[in-house]
Design an enzyme around this catalytic site. Sequence first.
Site: not given
Ligand code: IMP
Ligand code: MG
Length: 177
Positions: A42, A100-101, A104-106, A132, A153, A166
């Site tokens: 990402g 990172e891109d 989200d949850t971290g 996010k 999303f 992408r």
């Molecule tokens: P986390 O572990 O929940 O923080 O997930 C992070 C990863 O989930 C990111 O690096 C993305 O690859 C994917 N992700 C989370 N939210 C989105 C979104 O809105 N669009 C696309 N990918 C997402």
């Molecule tokens: Mg992804």
Amino acid sequence: MAHRMLPVITAAEIQRRVAELGAEISAFYQGQPLVCVCVLKGAFMFFADLVRRIDLGTGGPEIDFVRLASYGNATSPGCQAVFSKDIEVDVAGKHVLVVEDIVDTGRSADFLLGVLEKRGAASLKMCAFIDKHERREVGVTVDFAGFPIQKGFIVGYGMDYAEKYRELDAVYELVPE
Ligand code: IMP
Ligand code: MG
């Protein structure tokens, strides 16, 4: 399921913000040995733009890549992470910036920072194109954040939905119809 694509961040806005982030990061690490770690897939486009904006006075940063595999589906990233590709440079004694891109949850950021911490980096910080907040579960600090986004999303500029979108140079929200 059919989706509409709602424009969220334009290509010009992205480039302006990436230049600002690059300047901020350059000032912060000036004269220090820095390794920038791109979290695949990402972050690839953000990373390529960002590292070209980082000037440490002594040159650019070292770059490397990591890929995490998470168990989950496209819209709900899994809660367990493993490396499917590890970094190759030795980070001992160097400053490390993880790029990172989206945080989200971290959970993936937290996992990655935990692993890298054990390898003796001089410091460890996180840069995310999108910070996010809606689903944050782990209290990770995003030290350098491109754009805060409350919810939704999003795709484009490296980010995918089921491996699509992408390649886009702007960011869109996917809205189910
Ligand atoms: P986390 O572990 O929940 O923080 O997930 C992070 C990863 O989930 C990111 O690096 C993305 O690859 C994917 N992700 C989370 N939210 C989105 C979104 O809105 N669009 C696309 N990918 C997402
Ligand atoms: Mg992804």
